[in-house]
Write an enzyme that holds these catalytic residues in place. Structure first.
Site, mmCIF file in Angstrom:
data_model
loop_
_atom_site.group_PDB
_atom_site.id
_atom_site.type_symbol
_atom_site.label_atom_id
_atom_site.label_comp_id
_atom_site.label_asym_id
_atom_site.label_seq_id
_atom_site.Cartn_x
_atom_site.Cartn_y
_atom_site.Cartn_z
ATOM 1 N N LYS A 79 0.855 -1.192 0.000
ATOM 2 C CA LYS A 79 0.000 0.000 0.000
ATOM 3 C C LYS A 79 0.892 1.244 0.000
ATOM 4 C CE LYS A 79 -3.987 1.953 2.527
ATOM 5 N NZ LYS A 79 -4.837 1.832 3.734
ATOM 6 N N SER A 154 -9.796 1.734 2.711
ATOM 7 C CA SER A 154 -8.917 2.451 1.814
ATOM 8 C C SER A 154 -7.874 1.593 1.115
ATOM 9 C CB SER A 154 -8.195 3.535 2.608
ATOM 10 O OG SER A 154 -7.349 2.951 3.585
ATOM 11 N N SER A 178 -9.931 -0.473 7.089
ATOM 12 C CA SER A 178 -9.355 -0.361 5.744
ATOM 13 C C SER A 178 -8.594 -1.590 5.249
ATOM 14 C CB SER A 178 -8.437 0.854 5.668
ATOM 15 O OG SER A 178 -9.202 2.034 5.569
#
Lengths: 496, 497
Positions: A79, A154, A178
């Site tokens: 990420k 997210s 997330s």
């Protein structure tokens, strides 16, 4: 077997035994990325050169007869909120576009030490603020199950990359859900560790008291293997736990036999019912019935404070974010707008922040600034912290009656892109089930448990602080039971 | 704004009572910074002592420096504070380019030390200054404004920031309001800061050098009519020496009294002290209070100092300077008045060290309160800023005691030392200041004086010994003062008897 359909465990074995080279594995994944990522948009940056060099180093180490580390040659999608030395790190924000960090996050160093090959950086909601990855400054990511739907957020770039066979493993971060919610809506496994179990050093802070990095995998065992590689005390993170990490890999192996005799499973009353999609509720109910069949005792447990989790979260997280994001000021790194030799420092800061932050980030900075301001602190931030304590107490009481709590991971399956972008409250509701464990700092995992109209449903398994192993054990049992019920692994039902 | 007529200090004091308060920042002398491992060396090349943490790079996290926490607790103990059993860091949020994170990691409502006091002695009287809190925080970087004529931000073409100082541990010591000092308020302020500096120096946790900024003082001042409520206070910053502390309070009292006399109100604001004029000028208004949006620092864990450990630290606290002064006064056999002149001159440490270097108390006092005090005063600096050490002073006195130089030559030697020419011994040698003690040379000078002044010589032969003074003068003149007058006199009398 195609390298891209192998699990991380299988790749590590095959590379260690010389059945396949780390380079072949990495290349196969880059090929897959080349063929599908224009559509998925899971990756923001690829580090082809760095990844292939790391793979080559593993291959030559093996050729030299060296003992390879546990996950040698296993590719991973990272990420883009985790800092990587010499590789651009943006947090999916225009304000950081072009920033090349001078240091590696602790977990990046740990993963390199474990032989993991980082393929590149994945998309996210800007600064991890969102539940659909649509808040990225660089375009939304699409769900491999249905290209018109979100992969969650997210950490949607990471979930899409794993579900789309671009990488067997990925790192996400979870502040209010997330990791778990994207895992649920893409049919993969995602775990939020106990707060402090995984170092935050090098994780660009959104909400410091809530942020935790954690693993994504297509199997529970893969997620456990990655968890093992990144967990452990870090002297550079004051909030890092010093207690020895539980053996999550052993727990994942033990749970796979789906014998839950002696285990008590609590079903949270407040996380279900009205407002939950019928298909989601049905899949979760069916899974709970299977757990009972597998020997678990199932009890209903009420956690009344959970109803206030959303309100508390949307005060605490924006408050901390308003302070954490103050450093993006055009002075030392990142975007600088309006520096024409005449504008004042304040004007440059202001113009840069105006141009560099997206709408959701601005909304939360304003919300948090307001909530922390003098005269409102007690009513907002202070009150939210009290709710947090009550939620922790609900968990403590619940765990006197059961070993784990379960709930749907998300009230709905993956929702269509664009459906909630103009309705923040609807978007925030995607995290209803995941927020309590975030606020309490307790571990929780999402594991695929069924389908609703052809789309994956996740079951959330919550455990007491430090007992991450319980999450993995029960999740592994759910995995076995779901595969048996569906006739094949859930992800194999994807048409991707 | 109307310019109010400035009354005299005496007239201000006849109408108003001052209340003062002091906020003192002390940079700790720890080897590394507050929240990272960067070194804290003063004067290094800009931006050479930095890392992701003290630069506030995305993703970086702080780890509290245990040595700084210990030093803060020791300061708290030396100031008779209660040490908190539970303390937290807090974020103080505001934007400034030399503050890397745009928040300062500080302490807010849960400081390490609270409710202490410091006794200061002023003209033999003990004044107790109460301490509200002692807390730990990090320093900011330093901005350098380039291109303007003033070095200030207005008119500059650009600014450079040096982050070497960012993250250096800083202890803030806040007094409770000090009322009742009356006309002595400026002296109490100075005595407090002096005593605080001495306490901290004795602890060995900071070099507490105001001129280098490792000790910085903000002075709050307000005036009220006797018996009335306290007035609105101003906060004077940029007070960079002990003398300035006194002058800042003095000048702020006169300024505020002028405004109040004219029926105006005092604006709550930050004011800047100017060393050159001794005046304060208006800075930032605090009437619309800056909202720092404090909240507990989530990146750091709470501090819970162990009671037994705190107890063990108590054993490391040296004798309070005020107690020490009473002890020294007794040992030195001085009157209250004599001792307070030493204290007021800021010469306790200097005289102690001079005595330790072998001088008598009397000689040490003579030099530091006499010649050296005059020179410090003329240069407008503190005694300790003179470029002479206590060892030098002792050495100078030893030269006088040995008869190698006389008082006049000693002053010349002193000048040489202050001019950086070396130790007294070196200056005497280099400047050729030693008294003419060679009896041959001195005898020749005496013979010449007798030969040049036959009338005077005759008077002396006749028993008028008082006339010898004129011949001594002549010899001193011909030896350029480098003779011992007493020896010369004896020589003349023996030659003419």
């Amino acid at each position: 077997m195609q390298p891209i359909t192998m699990t991380a465990a299988q790749i590590a074995d095959a590379v260690a035994q010389g059945q396949i080279s780390a380079r072949e594995v990495a290349q196969a994944h880059f090929d897959q990325i080349a063929s599908v990522d224009t559509e998925l948009n899971a990756f923001l940056t690829l580090d082809t050169e760095g990844a292939l060099a790391a793979a080559d180093a593993i291959d030559s180490a093996r050729a030299d007869g060296e003992k390879l580390p546990a996950l040698a040659g296993v590719p991973l999608a990272l990420k883009d909120i985790i800092v990587t030395k010499d590789v651009e790190t943006t947090a999916a924000s225009k304000i950081l576009k072009g920033w090349v960090p001078p240091y590696d996050a602790t977990i990046v160093r740990k993963m390199r030490a474990a032989g993991i090959v980082v393929l590149g950086k994945t998309n996210l909601d800007e600064f991890a603020m969102g539940s659909s990855t649509e808040n990225s400054a660089f375009g939304a990511t699409r769900n491999p199950w249905d290209r018109t739907r979100t992969p969650g957020g997210s950490s949607g770039g990471s979930s899409a990359a794993v579900a789309g066979y671009e990488a067997p493993l990925a790192i996400g971060t979870d502040t209010g859900g997330s990791i778990r919610q994207p895992a649920a809506v893409t049919g993969i496994v995602g775990h939020k560790p106990t707060y402090g179990a995984v170092s935050r050093y090098g994780l660009i802070a959104f909400s410091s008291s809530l942020d935790q990095a954690g693993p994504f995998g297509r199997t529970v065992l893969d997620a456990a293997l990655l968890h093992e590689a990144i967990a452990g005390h870090d002297p550079a993170d004051s909030t890092s736990l010093t207690a020895p990490a539980p053996d999550v890999v052993a727990a994942a192996r033990e749970g796979a036999d789906a014998d839950l005799t002696g285990l008590t499973v609590g079903v949270v009353t407040e996380l279900g019912g009205a407002g939950y999609e019928a298909g989601v509720s049905a899949a979760v109910a069916a899974t709970i019935a299977q757990l009972s069949n597998a020997g678990a005792k199932v009890v209903e447990i009420s956690c009344p404070s959970f109803d206030y989790a959303l309100g508390a979260y949307y005060l605490i997280a924006p408050s901390e974010a308003s302070s954490n994001l103050a450093k993006f000021d055009a002075v030392r790194f990142g975007l600088r707008v309006g520096d024409n030799g005449v504008a004042s420092l304040e004007e440059v800061m202001s113009q840069t922040r105006d141009a560099g932050f997206g709408a959701e980030v601005k909304r939360r900075i304003i919300l948090g600034t307001y909530a922390l301001s003098s005269g409102y602190y007690d009513a907002y931030y202070g009150q939210a912290q009290k709710v947090r304590t009550l939620i922790s107490r609900d968990f403590s009481k619940a765990f006197e009656q059961c070993d784990v709590l379960v709930s749907p991971t998300s009230p709905t399956v993956a929702f269509p892109l664009g459906e909630r972008v103009d309705d923040p409250m609807a978007m925030y509701a995607a995290d209803l089930c995941t927020l309590p464990a975030s606020l309490a700092g307790t571990p929780a995992i999402s594991v695929p448990c069924g389908l609703s109209e052809g789309l994956p449903v996740g079951l959330q398994v919550m455990a007491p602080a430090f007992a991450d192993d319980r999450c993995y054990r029960v999740a592994a049992a759910v995995e076995t039971l779901t595969t048996a019920a569906l006739g094949k692994p859930l992800l194999a039902h994807s048409t991707f | 704004m109307t310019v109010a007529h400035a009354p005299s200090y005496e007239s201000a004091m006849s109408s108003y009572e001052p209340v003062i308060g002091l906020e003192t920042h002390v940079e700790l002398g720890t080897r590394t910074k507050m929240f990272c491992g960067c070194p804290t060396e003063f004067g290094a090349e800009p931006n050479t002592q930095i890392c992701p943490v003290c630069l506030g790079l995305p993703g970086a996290l702080p780890v509290a420096n245990a040595a700084a926490i210990e030093a803060t607790i020791r300061i708290g103990l030396a100031l008779n504070c209660e040490i908190a059993s539970w303390s937290r860091f807090a974020r103080k949020n505001y934007f400034y380019p030399d503050m890397p994170k745009n928040f300062q990691t500080s302490q807010y409502d849960e400081p390490l030390c609270v409710n202490g006091y410091l006794d200061v002695v002023l003209d033999g009287e003990t004044v107790r200054v109460e301490i509200e809190r002692v807390h730990l925080e990090e320093d900011t970087g330093k901005s350098l404004h380039v291109g303007g004529s003033t070095g200030r931000i207005h008119g500059a073409t650009h600014s450079l920031v040096d982050y070497n100082r960012a993250g250096i541990p800083l202890v803030e010591i806040v007094t409770k309001p000090v009322a009742g000092a009356g006309a002595n308020a400026p002296q109490v302020a100075k005595a407090y800061v002096t005593e605080l500096r001495d306490v901290i120096r004795a602890l060995g946790v900071s070099d507490v050098r105001m001129e280098q900024g490792s000790m910085r003082c903000d002075v709050n001042t307000s005036l009220n009519r006797p018996g009335a409520q306290w007035g609105t206070r101003t906060e004077t910053k940029n007070v960079n020496s002990l003398r300035s502390v006194e002058r800042a309070v003095h000048s702020e009292i006169i300024r505020q009294a002028g405004l109040l006399d004219a029926g105006e109100r005092i604006i709550q604001e930050t004011r800047h002290f100017h060393e050159d004029t001794g005046q304060t000028t208006s800075g930032r208004s605090k009437e619309e209070a800056t909202d720092y949006r404090y909240f507990p620092e989530p990146d750091l864990v709470p501090l819970a100092p162990d009671a037994a450990w705190v107890e063990s630290l108590k054993a490391t606290i040296p004798e309070p300077p005020s107690v020490r002064i009473r002890r020294l006064q007794e040992a030195w056999g001085l009157t209250d008045h004599e001792m307070s002149s030493i204290v007021n001159a800021g010469a306790v440490e200097l005289i102690t060290a001079t005595v330790e270097s072998g001088a008598t108390v009397e000689a040490a006092r003579k030099w530091w309160l006499g010649e050296l005090a005059r020179r410090a005063n003329a240069q407008d600096v503190e005694l300790e800023q003179l470029s002479i050490t206590p060892a030098h002073v002792a050495e100078l006195q030893a030269l006088v005691d040995a008869g190698r130089i006389n008082d006049k030559l000693a002053r010349q030697a002193l000048e040489g030392v202050l001019a950086g020419e070396g130790s007294p011994e070196q200056v005497v040698a280099a400047r050729g200041l030693e008294v003419v003690s060679d009896s041959g040379a001195l005898g020749a000078a005496v013979d010449a004086a007798i030969a040049d002044n036959p009338d005077i010589a005759a008077k002396i032969r006749d028993g008028k010994l008082a006339a010898a003074g004129a011949l001594v003068g002549a010899v001193m003149k011909s030896t350029k003062g480098q003779a011992d007058a007493k020896t010369v006199r004896e020589l003349i009398l023996s030659k003419l008897s």
